[in-house]
Design a protein around this motif. Structure first.
Motif, short mmCIF file in Angstrom:
data_model
loop_
_atom_site.label_atom_id
_atom_site.label_comp_id
_atom_site.label_asym_id
_atom_site.label_seq_id
_atom_site.Cartn_x
_atom_site.Cartn_y
_atom_site.Cartn_z
N ALA A 247 49.56 86.21 50.07
CA ALA A 247 48.97 86.17 48.58
C ALA A 247 48.64 87.30 47.99
O ALA A 247 48.90 87.65 46.86
N LYS A 248 48.08 88.40 48.78
CA LYS A 248 47.60 89.39 48.30
C LYS A 248 48.83 90.29 48.02
O LYS A 248 48.87 91.00 46.77
N GLU A 249 49.93 90.40 48.78
CA GLU A 249 51.16 91.05 48.48
C GLU A 249 51.81 90.39 47.32
O GLU A 249 52.41 91.15 46.43
N ALA A 250 51.76 89.15 47.26
CA ALA A 250 52.50 88.27 45.88
C ALA A 250 51.58 88.71 44.80
O ALA A 250 52.34 88.94 43.56
N LEU A 251 50.34 89.00 44.67
CA LEU A 251 49.24 89.24 43.66
C LEU A 251 49.73 90.65 42.98
O LEU A 251 50.24 90.73 41.70
N GLN A 252 50.26 91.60 44.07
CA GLN A 252 50.88 92.88 43.53
C GLN A 252 52.09 92.83 42.89
O GLN A 252 52.53 93.35 41.81
N LEU A 253 52.94 91.88 43.33
CA LEU A 253 54.34 91.68 42.91
C LEU A 253 54.28 90.95 41.73
O LEU A 253 55.19 91.52 40.50
N VAL A 254 53.17 90.00 41.32
CA VAL A 254 53.34 89.48 40.06
C VAL A 254 52.84 90.41 38.95
O VAL A 254 53.31 90.51 37.69
N ALA A 255 51.87 91.30 39.55
CA ALA A 255 51.21 92.18 38.58
C ALA A 255 52.43 93.30 37.92
O ALA A 255 52.22 93.76 36.79
N GLN A 256 53.48 93.48 38.86
CA GLN A 256 54.52 94.32 38.64
C GLN A 256 55.63 93.80 37.95
O GLN A 256 56.61 94.43 37.37
N SER A 257 55.60 92.42 37.86
CA SER A 257 56.87 91.65 37.20
C SER A 257 56.85 91.83 35.87
O SER A 257 55.78 92.29 35.25
N ASN A 258 58.07 91.46 35.33
CA ASN A 258 57.92 91.24 33.76
C ASN A 258 57.93 89.79 33.22
O ASN A 258 58.29 89.40 32.12
N ALA A 259 57.39 88.98 34.03
CA ALA A 259 57.11 87.44 33.67
C ALA A 259 56.27 87.43 32.48
O ALA A 259 55.40 88.37 32.03
N GLY A 260 56.35 86.32 31.70
CA GLY A 260 55.42 86.13 30.50
C GLY A 260 54.17 86.03 30.98
O GLY A 260 53.54 85.68 32.05
N ALA A 261 52.99 86.08 29.99
CA ALA A 261 51.73 86.03 30.18
C ALA A 261 51.30 84.71 30.77
O ALA A 261 50.40 84.52 31.74
N GLU A 262 51.79 83.65 30.27
CA GLU A 262 51.61 82.31 30.77
C GLU A 262 51.83 82.16 32.36
O GLU A 262 51.06 81.47 33.08
N GLU A 263 53.24 82.38 32.67
CA GLU A 263 53.34 82.35 33.82
C GLU A 263 52.77 83.29 34.81
O GLU A 263 52.48 83.07 36.12
N THR A 264 52.43 84.49 34.49
CA THR A 264 51.86 85.35 35.32
C THR A 264 50.49 84.74 35.51
O THR A 264 49.84 84.86 36.57
N ARG A 265 49.63 84.24 34.58
CA ARG A 265 48.24 83.58 34.84
C ARG A 265 48.39 82.39 35.64
O ARG A 265 47.65 82.22 36.71
N ALA A 266 49.42 81.50 35.71
CA ALA A 266 49.81 80.52 36.28
C ALA A 266 49.87 80.95 37.95
O ALA A 266 49.17 80.43 38.87
N ALA A 267 50.88 81.92 38.07
CA ALA A 267 51.00 82.55 39.34
C ALA A 267 49.61 83.24 40.02
O ALA A 267 49.44 82.71 41.38
N GLU A 268 48.96 83.85 39.43
CA GLU A 268 47.54 84.36 39.76
C GLU A 268 46.74 83.33 40.24
O GLU A 268 45.95 83.55 41.24
#
Length: 237
Positions: free
Chosen positions: A181-202
């Protein structure tokens, strides 16, 4: 890990959480599976391969939706049956690979339903199968694939292992879930996903970390209880 079994069914027929698979079609007879659920099995099919694959895809989607509906309404046994049929139909019409997001989701969903029926070993096995289906997936992905999905399923597997009494494997699985999960949080922060999808993933990932951390506390309590019981037994010997 102790649940590293890749086959759909166990070779040991005395396990209460082994699931007996059948074949699908228009003529059914009722069977009793090792989970104790009624399972519909057919006798014949007489359609072309292309029609069969297309029909399987439609039926698998319908069964997946029914499985979700049954789960939401607390009908967990029926949910298990629907997901089981959906898995079988999907596997009939697709080549099994380590990058199958649909099959991974079906296994993950059936694991959740199995947890609610008390079939914890079966749930852990399904979580492992779901993770195997994501091995070849890219490092990034949506909420139903990639690191976010893997983190959620790893935490579910750890909880199932703990419920099954496999404390030591659960301990490792909870640690793995937190790391993922911690590694994934870093990937999500570096991704180009939209704000809504980023918040959902986080949100999912932070919840996985919270759940896994609580799980580790439960593991410690189990271990302390086991150590206490062992000490009492030794003192009375």
């Amino acid at each position: 890990m102790g649940v590293a079994r890749t086959e759909e069914t166990s070779t040991s027929t005395n396990r209460k959480d082994s699931f007996a698979m059948g074949s699908d079609g228009p003529y059914y007879k009722r069977e009793k599976t090792f989970y104790g659920f009624d399972f519909a099995r057919n006798e014949t099919r007489a359609v072309s391969d292309s029609e069969d694959d297309e029909g399987n895809n439609d039926d698998a989607k319908r069964l997946r939706d029914e499985g979700k509906s049954f789960y939401i309404n607390g009908c967990y046994r029926e949910s298990v049956l629907r997901y089981t049929e959906a898995i079988r139909l999907h596997k009939e019409s697709h080549s099994i690979s380590s990058g199958d997001a649909i099959l991974a989701a079906l296994y993950g969903n059936r694991a959740a339903a199995l947890m609610m029926t008390g079939a914890y070993e079966g749930a852990a096995d399904d979580c492992h199968r779901a993770l195997q289906c994501t091995v070849a997936m890219p490092a990034t992905g949506g909420l139903d694939s990639g690191p976010v999905f893997r983190s959620k399923i790893s935490c579910r597997m750890a909880r199932a292992l703990l419920k099954a009494g496999n404390v030591w494997e659960a301990d490792k699985a909870f640690d793995s879930a937190i790391g993922s999960a911690k590694e994934a949080l870093q990937l999500v922060a570096q991704s180009n996903a939209g704000a809504e999808e980023t918040r959902a993933a986080e949100k999912i990932l932070n919840q996985s970390i919270t759940d896994a951390t609580l799980g580790l506390s439960d593991v410690k309590r189990y271990r302390d209880a086991l150590d206490g019981a062992t000490k009492i037994t030794a003192d009375n010997a």
